[in-house]
Design a protein around this motif. Structure first.
Motif, PDB file in Angstrom:
ATOM      1  N   HIS A 105      22.849  49.495 -76.064  1.00 32.56           N
ATOM      2  CA  HIS A 105      22.355  48.303 -75.367  1.00 32.56           C
ATOM      3  C   HIS A 105      20.926  47.954 -75.776  1.00 32.56           C
ATOM      4  N   HIS A 129      13.286  48.913 -73.122  1.00 32.33           N
ATOM      5  CA  HIS A 129      13.265  48.405 -71.753  1.00 32.33           C
ATOM      6  C   HIS A 129      14.172  49.135 -70.761  1.00 32.33           C
ATOM      7  N   ASP A 130      15.299  49.650 -71.202  1.00 28.65           N
ATOM      8  CA  ASP A 130      16.218  50.318 -70.263  1.00 28.65           C
ATOM      9  C   ASP A 130      16.329  51.824 -70.506  1.00 28.65           C
ATOM     10  N   ASP A 219      18.011  40.462 -73.439  1.00 30.32           N
ATOM     11  CA  ASP A 219      18.681  41.613 -72.812  1.00 30.32           C
ATOM     12  C   ASP A 219      20.172  41.461 -73.086  1.00 30.32           C
ATOM     13  N   TYR A 221      24.029  42.418 -73.680  1.00 32.56           N
ATOM     14  CA  TYR A 221      25.109  43.328 -73.337  1.00 32.56           C
ATOM     15  C   TYR A 221      26.273  43.128 -74.290  1.00 32.56           C
TER      16      TYR A 221
HETATM   17 FE   LIG Z   1      18.866  45.658 -70.432  1.00 30.88          FE
END
Ligand SMILES: [Fe+2]
Ligand SMILES: [Fe+2]
Length: 270
Positions: A105, A129-130, A219, A221
């Motif tokens: 991701h 970021h994640d 972002d 997915y």
């Molecule tokens: Fe994300």
């Protein structure tokens, strides 16, 4: 969860590829497949739950949704695995390879940011970021910003921190819509928590509003299990902007060294 054998084999490269795998590799592949299938469920077309329905599911699990990915095996019947040891002086690359993997991701988000011509500070923010979700999912943007603050440009840490709040608020000027994933995770009638709303109000007037907004815009997915993106396209940006401590992440006595150590050794009993 129903597993289609042919789908599983196809994602692993076909019958011949499966025949060449040892049992450990097969077990790992099955776990990856299961987590991908779970991701698909998250993006299913079932009606969105309400907040009350999301809450009613809590006592049906033996883990909490906020627990980091390293600490739970969420697929039915799955067990956590023995993790490969970290080198003595671990770098960001070691964490990506051995603790954040497959990290599809964030790698895909960074690739999208690069394709969209974002600045290096934003590409780096998208890449990281994640990643704190290895440790904790609850308030992950705030955890991640803290984890990276000593090592990245201020604007990158700012973007990482506040992407979490901006994810809850649409911004048509940037083509950003409230994600269906959030309707599914939090409930369709969910109202963001006060700290998220307060940060959103602050950000709307902040000169750096665009930095976290661009993380939300990129972002990305994708649940294509065959999509494997390498970290290689980002090595130059990491080299220019990530202050890798010579002692290794976790050994540098920084205010966040313990967080890196916990990710490195999540099996420590205390
Ligand atoms: Fe994300
Ligand atoms: Fe996020």
């Amino acid at each position: 969860m129903e597993i289609k054998r042919e789908n599983l084999i196809a994602t692993l490269g076909g019958e011949d590829a499966v025949a060449r795998m040892d049992s450990e590799a097969k077990a790992d592949a099955l776990e990856d497949f299961l987590s991908t299938e779970l991701d698909k469920i998250l993006l299913s077309t079932d009606p969105f739950p309400t907040v009350a329905e999301v809450e009613a599911k809590i006592p049906t699990r033996n883990y909490r949704m906020g627990a980091g990915n390293l600490f739970v095996a969420t697929a039915p019947g799955a067990k956590v695995k023995v993790l490969p040891p970290m080198p003595d002086r671990p770098t960001l690359y070691d964490f990506f390879a051995l603790r954040f993997a497959p990290a599809n991701h964030v790698l895909q988000s960074a690739a999208l940011a690069m394709k969209n011509g974002m600045s290096e500070e934003i590409i780096l923010a998208c890449l990281l970021h994640d990643t704190a979700q290895a440790l904790l999912k609850a308030d992950h943007g705030y955890w991640a910003a803290q984890l990276y603050e000593p090592y990245v440009p201020e604007k990158t840490a700012f973007a990482i921190k506040y992407h979490q709040a901006l994810r809850f608020f649409a911004d048509p000027a940037y083509g950003y819509e409230y994600p269906d994933l959030y309707r599914r995770l939090f409930g369709e009638d969910y109202v963001p928590l006060p700290h998220i709303r307060a940060d959103y109000e602050m950000l709307k007037k902040h000169p750096w509003y665009e930095a976290p907004r661009l993380v939300t815009v990129n972002d990305f997915y994708s649940f294509d299990p065959k999509a494997k993106i390498s970290i290689d396209p980002f090595r130059e940006i990491i080299g220019r902007h990530f202050k890798q401590p010579k002692e290794g992440l976790g050994n540098d006595n920084s205010p966040v060294a313990h967080m890196w150590r916990t990710i490195a050794r999540p099996d420590m009993a205390l």
